[in-house]
Structure formats: C-alpha cells, structure tokens
Motif scaffolding. Structure first.
Motif, PDB file in Angstrom:
ATOM      1  N   LYS A 252       0.837  -1.214   0.000  1.00 12.61           N
ATOM      2  CA  LYS A 252       0.000   0.000   0.000  1.00 12.61           C
ATOM      3  C   LYS A 252       0.866   1.256   0.000  1.00 12.61           C
ATOM      4  N   GLN A 253       1.980   1.217   0.719  1.00 12.40           N
ATOM      5  CA  GLN A 253       2.866   2.376   0.777  1.00 12.40           C
ATOM      6  C   GLN A 253       3.547   2.636  -0.565  1.00 12.40           C
TER       7      GLN A 253
ATOM      8  N   GLU B  93       1.488   6.983  -6.703  1.00  7.92           N
ATOM      9  CA  GLU B  93       0.397   7.913  -6.995  1.00  7.92           C
ATOM     10  C   GLU B  93       0.774   9.353  -6.670  1.00  7.92           C
ATOM     11  N   HIS B  94       1.858   9.531  -5.911  1.00  2.00           N
ATOM     12  CA  HIS B  94       2.295  10.873  -5.517  1.00  2.00           C
ATOM     13  C   HIS B  94       3.678  11.188  -6.092  1.00  2.00           C
TER      14      HIS B  94
ATOM     15  N   ALA C  61      -0.350   4.191   4.989  1.00  2.63           N
ATOM     16  CA  ALA C  61      -0.164   4.124   3.538  1.00  2.63           C
ATOM     17  C   ALA C  61       0.691   5.271   3.015  1.00  2.63           C
ATOM     18  N   ASP C  62       0.618   6.430   3.651  1.00  3.03           N
ATOM     19  CA  ASP C  62       1.370   7.607   3.188  1.00  3.03           C
ATOM     20  C   ASP C  62       2.740   7.733   3.852  1.00  3.03           C
TER      21      ASP C  62
ATOM     22  N   TYR D 107       0.898   4.074  -2.895  1.00  2.45           N
ATOM     23  CA  TYR D 107       0.598   5.469  -2.541  1.00  2.45           C
ATOM     24  C   TYR D 107       1.707   6.394  -3.041  1.00  2.45           C
TER      25      TYR D 107
END
Length: 460
Positions: free
Chosen positions: A292-293, A299-300, A450-451, A296
C-alpha cells in the motif's frame, strides 16, 4: 569497563528494523541510546562520540540465520554486551515473534543467551507491547492490523509470512519447536494485583518449578507492563539479566524507571531538520502494508523501479542488472525526483515464488532469497548514494535493512525524530564522509500508514 560508566541496558536486535524500534522505545522515554552495527569494543564505547550514551544496542541479522550461523553471530554480540557491564542484556525479537526452527530460531538465541549470562533466577520473556498494539493473553499472542486484533495464527499477514509463517499463537508451544529450555508463564490474572502480590506469585512459581529458565509474561495494558518492569529492575540488583522479547522490554523498563524517579528521565528534544528532497526508497518487503505504501508513493509522483528478483540473484545477470538499476535511479534522483526501488509488490506478487523456485532449481535453498536479494540491494544503495550525495534514505523490510546498512560503512545510528511507532528517523555515524550524517529510516513490513513514504520525505 569501570562501574561508573555502566550502561543501563544493552540489546541485540534480530533485524535492523527491530533494532531501531528498541532504540526508539528508549530514546522516546529519555534514555540516550546509540545503536552499533557491529559489537563494540571498549575503545569504541569510550570514544568521545559515544561515551555519554546511557544505552547501547547492536543491530543484527539473526532473524535470517540458521541455528549454526546464529552461534557465530550471537556469542560475540552477547559477550560484548556482558563486557560492557550492562544491567540487562535484551535479545530483541519482532513484536510478532515470527521465527522457525531452521531460520531465526528464538529458541536457539535463548540457549546462547543463557549460556553467556548465568546466575539469574529466570530469564524474562516479554512479547506484548501495547504501544504497537501487540498483546499476550494466557500465553497466546495477538497483533492488530487496520484496527482489527487477530490471534497470531489467524493474522492475515503473519500467518502467511513467506519465510517464517506463524501457525501457532501459543508462544510456549511455538518455542517448544525450537528449544527444550523450560518455560513457565505469568498470566494476566496473576499480574493484576499489586507488585508485592505479583512478586509472591512469581517466587512461588520459581520454587514449585525448580527455577525454570524462562518466564513468559502476559501483557495486555501499559499498567501491566510497568509492573513487569519493576520486577525486572528488582532482579538486576543481584545479577545482570538476560531478557528476550519485543520492545515491550524497553517500554517496561523505562516506565518503571520513570515511576521510581531514580534516573531523572525527561522528554527528548528533537532537532529541526532541513528539507532533503529527493527521497531514495529501497524495499525488499513483501508485506501488504508495504504494498500500500509503494502504491501510494507512485500515486504521488515517486518514480518506481520494479526489480526482477530472478535476474538480481542470478550470478550471470546480476552485475548487468545492478548497473542498470544504479544508472536509472541516479538519473532520476539527480533530476530531483523521488525514487522507490522494490523487489515485490505485496505478498501475492508472483515473483516471490518464482524467485524461490529459481533458487531451488539452481541448487540453492528457498530461504536464501532474503540474503541474496538483500546483499544486491545493499550494493545498489551504496552506489546510488555515492553517485548522488542524497541525504535521506528509507529502507523497507527487516532483512533488507540489515544488508543495506551494512553496505553503507555505517558504524552506528542515533534516533533524531519520531515518525511512526517502531520506525524512527535516525542519523548515521561513519568514518566515510559520504555515509556520515545520513538521515535514514528502517521500516519493518508491518510499520506505518499508507502515506509513510511521503511523510518521511516531508519530515522537517
């Protein structure tokens, strides 16, 4: 080493992320802690850079070793801590206690520790740590994931761990596969009374069972952990203690020290940090949390580089594969772009099994994947950092963290800022200026939201 310079606690972490977790538990509670990457000798402990630290740790890799390899690793480490005259020597395990008879055997570590540290009534075993949402109740261990608490043998990740799956939540039964050492327990009901009542029950158990070598303590609340810490402190009055378990050991001791006021512990002061973009991330973790990290971060605007694990461990292709990764990562980082290199995207990544199959087909063992991949990721990281002069690095995966940091010529690390429980930001000490003063975070598979990667990047 003279008594006046005695360290309160010394610990050996069975992987690097677990080692920084223990360092964090001490530092956050006012105990100035230094984490060495190799067993320190007396001259190192007396070096002006390190002599004022009150606790010392050794970041290890025993979680990935066979029992025979553990002997070569742990005897020197434990003897080094004994020579440093610590009150308590702690063999730091993961808070999920995952281990197996053939790799990362906690039972084997117990046997070695009891051989080095003798003349104690019992060796405490503490795995629960409420700060990390880990609990032990009637000897069974539980871990929380996404606000749901699972018995360990039903945990969605730990029950399916690729190297050491936990199919038994009863910690005494789990250890019985790894050692014949006698293990008694103190359960939640027996730990619910006053300290005096608990001591009476403990003394009775020790007499009835002819001084069992190990005493497993249930942990459900921080209050219970504090009581256990008081018991440990009392035991150190006569002889140094060898303890086993998670950072619950550190949280127990610091809570008891604070309540007694004997060391005058105070809250730490964190330095202000300068922006250090871009961030370089290296991941050998197969966990769902890390998956998940990674997603994320992609996506960034992180630049993702999925590594072909089979090519990385194949002697015929690894040199060319490493060179390609180093060149691409260097180019992106020099543009100011954050980079994440990863070998797997979650526990269901097909490359995990295919890499193991490749190893077996070529005469290796499936359990060698962590070592082989970790060594190559370490070499890649060293070259990328040297080429780019970046100052902040994140490594995901306990075994990976060990191999990467050992490649960076780091002597020791010190926590400089909290991020998420169990994965602080650290500063490195090295005789090589390229790797001295790096800001580095070592993240276990189950650590962080996640972030998390983005948080590490923006930390000031």
């Amino acid at each position: 080493m003279v008594k006046s310079r005695r360290k309160w606690i010394g610990f050996y972490g069975d992987d690097f992320t677990g080692s920084t977790d223990a360092m964090e538990a001490l530092t956050m509670n006012g105990v100035k802690t230094i984490l060495f990457l190799h067993p320190p000798d007396e001259s190192m402990l007396e070096n002006e850079r390190f002599r004022e630290f009150q606790a010392i740790g050794i970041a290890g890799i025993s979680r990935a070793l066979t029992p025979r390899e553990m002997e070569s690793e742990l005897y020197p480490a434990f003897r080094s801590l004994k020579k440093a005259n610590v009150e308590i020597c702690h063999y730091k395990t993961c808070s999920t206690f995952d281990s197996a008879p053939e790799v990362g055997s906690i039972g084997k570590a117990i046997e070695i520790g009891l051989h080095v540290f003798q003349n104690q009534r019992f060796s405490p075993l503490i795995v629960g740590v409420p700060t990390l949402k880990r609990y032990t109740v009637f000897g069974n261990h539980f871990a929380t994931m996404e606000d749901i608490t699972h018995r360990l043998d039903r945990h969605p990740i730990m029950s399916k761990h690729p190297m050491t799956p936990m199919d038994e939540a009863d910690l005494r039964k789990h250890l019985s596969r790894q050692t014949t050492t006698e293990i008694e327990s103190m359960n939640v009901l027996e730990l619910s009374g006053s300290t005096i009542e608990i001591e009476r029950i403990l003394d009775s158990k020790l007499q009835e069972n002819h001084n069992p070598k190990v005493m497993l303590f249930d942990v459900l609340t921080q209050e219970m952990l504090t009581k256990i810490g008081k018991l440990l402190i009392n035991e150190t009055q006569n002889n140094p203690q060898f303890a086993i378990g998670s950072s619950g050991v550190e949280y127990a001791l610091t809570a008891a020290w604070k309540e007694s006021g004997q060391y005058g512990l105070s809250e730490p002061q964190w330095p202000s940090l300068s922006p250090t973009a871009p961030l370089f991330v290296v991941s050998g973790s197969c966990s769902l949390v890390t998956e998940k990290q990674i997603n994320y971060s992609l996506e960034h605007n992180f630049f993702g580089m999925k590594v072909d694990s089979s090519e990385l461990i194949n002697p015929e292709t690894r040199a060319e594969t490493c060179l390609k990764i180093i060149r691409e990562a260097t180019q992106q980082l020099e543009k100011g772009i954050d980079v994440v290199i990863y070998t797997a995207l979650g526990p269901n990544d097909t490359s995990i099994e295919s890499t193991k199959d490749h190893l077996v087909m070529t005469g290796g063992k499936s359990t060698d994947t962590s070592k082989l991949l970790g060594e190559q990721l370490g070499k890649i990281s060293k070259e990328v950092i040297k080429n780019t002069n970046i100052k902040r690095v994140l490594v995901a995966g306990g075994d990976t963290s060990g191999y990467v940091t050992k490649n960076l010529e780091i002597i020791a690390m010190e926590m400089i800022k909290p991020i998420t429980p169990g994965a602080p930001l650290c500063k490195t000490y090295s005789s090589n200026p390229i790797y001295d003063g790096l800001e580095i975070t070592l993240k276990g598979g189950q650590m962080g939201s996640a972030d998390f990667f983005v948080k590490v990047k923006s930390l000031t």
